[in-house]
Design a protein around this motif. Structure first.
Motif, short mmCIF file in Angstrom:
data_model
loop_
_atom_site.label_atom_id
_atom_site.label_comp_id
_atom_site.label_asym_id
_atom_site.label_seq_id
_atom_site.Cartn_x
_atom_site.Cartn_y
_atom_site.Cartn_z
N ASN A 82 0.86 -1.18 0.00
CA ASN A 82 0.00 0.00 0.00
C ASN A 82 0.90 1.23 0.00
N ILE A 83 1.11 1.79 -1.21
CA ILE A 83 2.02 2.93 -1.29
C ILE A 83 1.30 4.24 -1.06
N SER A 84 -0.02 4.24 -1.21
CA SER A 84 -0.72 5.52 -1.01
C SER A 84 -1.16 5.70 0.44
N GLU A 85 -0.97 4.63 1.25
CA GLU A 85 -1.28 4.70 2.69
C GLU A 85 -2.72 5.14 2.93
N GLU A 86 -3.59 4.78 2.02
CA GLU A 86 -5.00 5.09 2.25
C GLU A 86 -5.59 3.95 3.08
N GLU A 87 -6.38 4.31 4.06
CA GLU A 87 -6.89 3.28 4.97
C GLU A 87 -7.83 2.32 4.26
N SER B 253 -6.30 -2.13 0.34
CA SER B 253 -5.58 -3.24 0.94
C SER B 253 -4.11 -3.16 0.55
N GLY B 254 -3.31 -3.96 1.20
CA GLY B 254 -1.88 -3.97 0.94
C GLY B 254 -1.12 -3.79 2.24
N ALA B 255 0.07 -4.43 2.28
CA ALA B 255 0.92 -4.28 3.46
C ALA B 255 1.49 -2.87 3.48
N SER B 256 1.63 -2.31 4.66
CA SER B 256 2.25 -0.99 4.76
C SER B 256 3.75 -1.14 4.56
N VAL B 257 4.40 -0.04 4.26
CA VAL B 257 5.84 -0.05 4.05
C VAL B 257 6.54 -0.61 5.29
N ASP B 258 6.02 -0.28 6.46
CA ASP B 258 6.64 -0.76 7.70
C ASP B 258 6.52 -2.27 7.87
#
Ligand code: PLP
Length: 246
Positions: A142-147, A150-155
């Motif tokens: 998840n590169i756009s960090e929209e809640e 879906s997708g793993a966060s960068v962290d």
């Protein structure tokens, strides 16, 4: 019959145009077009449409919904058999994954692009049948960090990648992303570049990933400019879809 004939030619023609777009984008980026795989996204399409794409030489297909995908996989297997075809089709699961669907996905698909948490990876690994080669995996980031996305966060990415690397029935290949839609080519490229940077950062940590699954009908050129090795294209091949299911 007239309608069917028209649809048949247009799928072959559409595929030709998408392949030309990929070749032109690769050339502009100084890349070899053969390093970019086209995954034809056939969600909501009829079996006959997929079959026409197969006849036109397309061999990799992406599906978003488990049961619809499995029905198509079986129908296409029967069609290939009935036609004594030696062609094989590679099936990619690209949709959101519920944990009660992991067994069905692990037993029917060759690739999964949408792994975004440890529990799902573990269940896919446990369910992958022994007689089959390891399941090819992309982590969806998840590169756009929209809640809402879906997708793993960068962290979360590094820990998830390390864990998947240890799973014997999975083979970690790369990253997948669905950026926030925009028509601005610079913004498209900025988002895809962020995915490429994440891939490079993983390499610095010893996790070498050979696949970047990014780019769709509207933005495949920007994705290829930023290093996509797989583009997932639906509407440019099969025509407009009915509104997405909720
Ligand atoms: C539907 C879908 C695509 C294809 O999108 P188009 O705009 O039809 O090319 C690609 N990737 C994912 C994850 C999708 O859900």
């Amino acid at each position: 019959m007239k309608w069917i004939a028209r649809t048949m030619t247009s799928i072959a023609e559409n595929l030709g145009r998408v392949r030309e777009r990929i070749a032109a984008a690769a050339e502009r980026a100084g890349r070899d077009a053969s390093s970019i795989k086209l995954v034809a996204v056939s969600k909501t399409c009829l079996v006959t449409a997929v079959w026409q794409a197969v006849i036109a030489g397309q061999s990799a297909f992406g599906e978003n919904y488990v049961q619809e995908g499995i029905d198509k996989i079986e129908a296409l297997r029967r069609l290939l058999e009935a036609n004594h075809s030696v062609q094989s089709i590679e099936w990619h699961f690209i949709g959101p994954i519920q944990s009660n669907k992991t067994r069905a996905i692990a037993s029917n698909f060759q690739w999964v692009h949408s792994v975004d948490r440890l529990k799902i990876a573990q269940r896919l690994n446990d369910a992958r049948p022994d007689g089959m080669p390891p399941l090819e995996i992309c982590i969806q980031v998840n590169i756009s960090e929209e809640e809402t996305k879906s997708g793993a966060s960068v962290d979360e990415l590094t820990a998830l990648a390390m864990a998947i690397k240890q799973m014997p029935r999975l083979r970690l290949r790369g990253l997948m992303a669905i950026p926030r839609p925009t028509r601005d080519p610079q913004e498209q490229r900025r988002q895809f570049r962020a995915v490429r940077v994440l891939r490079d950062q993983q390499a610095d940590r010893g996790i070498v990933l050979d696949t970047l699954s990014m780019g769709m009908t509207e933005d495949l050129e920007a994705a290829i400019a930023e290093g996509a090795t797989m583009v997932r294209v639906g509407q440019a091949i099969f025509g407009p879809r009915p509104k997405a299911r909720s």
